[in-house]
Design an enzyme around this catalytic site. Structure first.
Site, PDB file in Angstrom:
ATOM      1  N   SER A  49      34.649  62.832  93.110  1.00  0.00           N
ATOM      2  CA  SER A  49      35.080  62.413  91.773  1.00  0.00           C
ATOM      3  C   SER A  49      36.586  62.413  91.580  1.00  0.00           C
ATOM      4  CB  SER A  49      34.445  63.333  90.726  1.00  0.00           C
ATOM      5  OG  SER A  49      34.724  64.694  91.018  1.00  0.00           O
ATOM      6  N   HIS A 318      39.207  67.604  85.585  1.00  0.00           N
ATOM      7  CA  HIS A 318      39.534  66.509  86.496  1.00  0.00           C
ATOM      8  C   HIS A 318      40.896  65.919  86.137  1.00  0.00           C
ATOM      9  CE1 HIS A 318      35.417  66.714  87.884  1.00  0.00           C
ATOM     10  NE2 HIS A 318      35.641  65.730  88.738  1.00  0.00           N
TER      11      HIS A 318
END
Length: 342
Positions: A49, A318
């Protein structure tokens, strides 16, 4: 409160089946063929990711469906390498996928989800490969979920994390990190990084491979009595801050450094086996730009999709758009450093 590094948990196949699939893939005999392309890409991005661009919607067509949650974003660092007046690469194709572990790079571990082994995108025409993988192997998503807590008693029932997560998780993280470095057995669907790189080079024998590390998610400034504030949660009329304790922040930072060391070791092992691989360190680039850093934040804190029960958004912890740009800058510098001067 498990924090998914990518997407909802996929079904897990029995250990024997997973191991067999990975073994066959490494032998080059059981990988789903990639769709035919008129012009094979000269650059291919592999990984998880952090490479797919989780959280930076809208995503590429077909990568945000019920069966395919790869979440490939045009703002992810691999695609940024192919932009500007002097792009670092040309015609890059990203097959990075949220939730990927090392086994997903070389084998189709979950038949039926429409996501073949990532190495099927490689060919003899591939000249550049980027790879970001390993964070899911060591289980950083579950670590962050176990470490995130609230000091407000009324909401502790919906925020199951607690301070002191090191005592519960240190052994598990250490073992998985050792497996990634080739110093211990790996878990189901996991391989050492060196094994992955050998297969990548077999599929793309003319390619230079750039393996990125991961940032330290937390800085060491901006703490208060409870530690590093990473977000907030509200249930009914009650709103509460979310924290990771100072001691747990320092432990997580040490585990990130350990992960990066394992990746560097894997690159060195692969080089000894003839793989043209380079490790790209990004940790220092994020200094002061992490959660509880002193500068502008290049990483998300805790983002929620639901609070009853608590459901963190996959983009939690993230890189944001600026963080992806930092990755692209580091990788581009490494790529240009390998080109012969004219």
């Amino acid at each position: 409160m498990p924090l998914p590094a990518s997407h909802p948990t996929r079904r897990t196949r029995p250990l024997r089946a997973v191991v067999a699939t990975v073994a066959l893939a490494l032998a080059g005999s059981a990988v789903v063929a990639a769709p035919a392309q008129a012009a094979p890409p000269r650059a291919v991005a592999l990984g998880d990711s952090f490479a797919s661009g989780e959280g930076l919607a809208p995503y590429r067509a077909g990568t945000d469906t019920a069966t395919n949650r790869c979440h490939r974003s045009p703002l992810a660092y691999p695609e940024l390498l192919d932009e500007g007046r002097r792009p670092a690469v040309r015609r890059i194709r990203s097959v990075a996928c949220s939730g990927a572990v090392t086994g997903d790079v070389v084998a189709d571990l979950r038949p039926g989800d429409g996501v073949p082994a990532q190495v099927t995108a490689l060919s003899r025409r591939t000249r550049t490969v980027t790879l970001t993988v390993g964070g899911n192997d060591v289980g950083f998503a579950s670590v962050l979920g176990a470490c995130t807590y609230t000091p407000v008693p009324e909401l502790q029932a919906v925020v199951p994390g607690r301070p002191g997560c090191r005592e519960l998780l240190d052994g598990r993280v250490a073992a998985a990190t050792a497996g990634l470095a080739g110093a211990a057995p790996t878990g189901p669907g996991r391989l050492s990084l060196a094994q992955v790189l050998v297969e990548v080079q077999r599929r793309a024998p003319r390619a230079q491979v750039y393996v990125t590390g991961y940032p330290r998610l937390f800085g060491l400034t901006g703490f208060d009595t409870y530690g590093c504030r990473v977000g907030s949660v509200q249930a009914g009329a009650v709103q509460a801050p979310l924290y990771v304790s100072g001691a747990d922040v320092r432990w997580i930072r040490s585990k990130a450094d350990g992960l990066n060391a394992a990746l560097r070791t894997g690159v060195e092992q692969a080089r000894h086996r003839g793989v043209r691989a380079t490790f790209v360190d990004v940790a220092d680039a994020f200094t002061s730009h992490n959660v509880c850093g002193s500068g502008a934040r290049w990483l998300n804190g805790v983002l929620l999709t639901s609070t009853t029960p608590l459901q963190p958004d996959p983009a939690t912890f993230h890189p944001n758009a600026r963080g992806q740009q930092a990755y692209a800058t580091a990788v581009a510098a490494a790529i240009r450093g390998h080109r012969p001067r004219t």
